[in-house]
Write a protein that holds these residues in place. Structure first.
Motif, PDB file in Angstrom:
ATOM      1  N   ASN A   1     -10.541  -4.664   9.782  1.00 53.38           N
ATOM      2  CA  ASN A   1      -9.192  -4.433   9.403  1.00 53.38           C
ATOM      3  C   ASN A   1      -9.054  -3.189   8.988  1.00 53.38           C
ATOM      4  OD1 ASN A   1      -9.004  -4.353   6.130  1.00 53.38           O
ATOM      5  ND2 ASN A   1     -10.703  -5.449   6.663  1.00 53.38           N
ATOM      6  N   GLU A   2      -9.737  -2.414   8.717  1.00 57.09           N
ATOM      7  CA  GLU A   2      -9.707  -0.902   8.183  1.00 57.09           C
ATOM      8  C   GLU A   2      -8.972  -0.166   9.053  1.00 57.09           C
ATOM      9  OE1 GLU A   2     -13.618  -1.636   9.864  1.00 57.09           O
ATOM     10  OE2 GLU A   2     -12.649  -2.619   8.035  1.00 57.09           O
ATOM     11  N   ASN A   3      -8.907  -0.409  10.203  1.00 54.15           N
ATOM     12  CA  ASN A   3      -8.246   0.187  11.388  1.00 54.15           C
ATOM     13  C   ASN A   3      -6.771  -0.158  11.635  1.00 54.15           C
ATOM     14  OD1 ASN A   3     -10.714   1.519  11.908  1.00 54.15           O
ATOM     15  ND2 ASN A   3     -11.477  -0.040  13.237  1.00 54.15           N
ATOM     16  N   VAL A   4      -6.556  -1.169  11.080  1.00 51.62           N
ATOM     17  CA  VAL A   4      -5.146  -1.644  11.037  1.00 51.62           C
ATOM     18  C   VAL A   4      -4.183  -0.766   9.982  1.00 51.62           C
ATOM     19  CG1 VAL A   4      -3.576  -3.767  11.114  1.00 51.62           C
ATOM     20  CG2 VAL A   4      -5.931  -3.919  11.865  1.00 51.62           C
ATOM     21  N   GLN A   5      -3.283  -0.260  10.309  1.00 49.32           N
ATOM     22  CA  GLN A   5      -2.216   0.419   9.353  1.00 49.32           C
ATOM     23  C   GLN A   5      -1.066  -0.522   9.022  1.00 49.32           C
ATOM     24  OE1 GLN A   5      -2.713   3.420   8.282  1.00 49.32           O
ATOM     25  NE2 GLN A   5      -4.716   3.041   9.367  1.00 49.32           N
ATOM     26  N   VAL A   6      -0.863  -0.856   7.756  1.00 49.87           N
ATOM     27  CA  VAL A   6       0.060  -1.779   7.486  1.00 49.87           C
ATOM     28  C   VAL A   6       1.243  -1.228   6.762  1.00 49.87           C
ATOM     29  CG1 VAL A   6       0.492  -3.974   5.929  1.00 49.87           C
ATOM     30  CG2 VAL A   6      -1.631  -3.775   7.198  1.00 49.87           C
ATOM     31  N   ILE A   7       2.282  -1.448   7.101  1.00 52.90           N
ATOM     32  CA  ILE A   7       3.533  -0.892   6.560  1.00 52.90           C
ATOM     33  C   ILE A   7       4.447  -1.911   5.924  1.00 52.90           C
ATOM     34  CG2 ILE A   7       5.498   0.538   6.833  1.00 52.90           C
ATOM     35  CD1 ILE A   7       3.830   1.976   9.205  1.00 52.90           C
ATOM     36  N   PHE A   8       4.615  -2.138   4.690  1.00 54.71           N
ATOM     37  CA  PHE A   8       5.657  -3.119   4.309  1.00 54.71           C
ATOM     38  C   PHE A   8       6.915  -2.718   4.616  1.00 54.71           C
ATOM     39  CE2 PHE A   8       2.786  -5.715   1.701  1.00 54.71           C
ATOM     40  CZ  PHE A   8       3.344  -6.962   1.533  1.00 54.71           C
ATOM     41  N   CYS A   9       7.803  -3.533   5.067  1.00 53.78           N
ATOM     42  CA  CYS A   9       9.122  -3.436   5.276  1.00 53.78           C
ATOM     43  C   CYS A   9      10.063  -4.423   4.536  1.00 53.78           C
ATOM     44  CB  CYS A   9       9.268  -3.260   6.936  1.00 53.78           C
ATOM     45  SG  CYS A   9      11.197  -2.917   7.161  1.00 53.78           S
ATOM     46  N   THR A  10      10.649  -4.050   3.382  1.00 52.38           N
ATOM     47  CA  THR A  10      11.044  -5.141   2.714  1.00 52.38           C
ATOM     48  C   THR A  10      12.401  -4.679   2.076  1.00 52.38           C
ATOM     49  OG1 THR A  10      10.527  -6.844   0.925  1.00 52.38           O
ATOM     50  CG2 THR A  10       9.492  -4.781   0.993  1.00 52.38           C
ATOM     51  N   THR A  11      13.167  -5.786   1.281  1.00 51.63           N
ATOM     52  CA  THR A  11      14.144  -5.531   0.097  1.00 51.63           C
ATOM     53  C   THR A  11      13.440  -5.309  -1.169  1.00 51.63           C
ATOM     54  OG1 THR A  11      14.514  -7.760   0.052  1.00 51.63           O
ATOM     55  CG2 THR A  11      15.862  -6.374   1.593  1.00 51.63           C
ATOM     56  N   GLU A  12      12.373  -5.417  -1.320  1.00 50.23           N
ATOM     57  CA  GLU A  12      11.680  -5.455  -2.818  1.00 50.23           C
ATOM     58  C   GLU A  12      11.386  -4.171  -2.917  1.00 50.23           C
ATOM     59  OE1 GLU A  12      11.573  -7.947  -4.606  1.00 50.23           O
ATOM     60  OE2 GLU A  12      11.789  -9.617  -3.287  1.00 50.23           O
TER      61      GLU A  12
END
Length: 121
Positions: free
Chosen positions: A73-84
């Protein structure tokens, strides 16, 4: 070709994100909630995840916590895209393992900028 999993309960948001990401040469996989997204990640981890917060079945934060338990999982870039967009939500997301945070609504320029910041472009 790099892959991006777009996780959002809105079909319209997924469609807009797909168009932008395909123009940036990403293979796009879609999921309508965190459970469907986690099932996809268990089969094959994407290079990136564009992740909504508020969804039925499993929300974005629950998905992120589960994703960060998977091998590789450390290779996965996670970008939150939200109204929060309050500081508390942003801090929770980063603490849980998000790499970046985008506020809705977004456009191609914002996506390109964030994906460049995390080394995907």
């Amino acid at each position: 070709m790099k892959s991006c999993l777009v996780v959002d309960d809105s079909r319209v948001i997924r469609m807009v994100a797909r168009k932008i990401l395909e123009e940036l040469n990403f293979e796009v996989i879609e999921a309508e909630d965190g459970k469907v997204a986690l099932d996809a990640c268990n089969k094959s981890l994407p290079d990136a995840v564009l992740l909504d917060w508020n969804m039925p079945v499993m929300d974005g934060l629950e998905f992120l916590v589960a994703l960060r338990q998977l091998p590789g999982n450390e290779n996965v870039q996670v970008i939150f895209c939200t109204t929060e967009n309050d500081l508390e939500h942003i801090q929770k997301a980063i603490s849980a393992g998000a790499n970046e945070y985008i506020m809705k609504p977004f456009d191609s320029e914002i996506i390109q900028s964030k994906f460049t910041q995390v080394g995907l472009l």
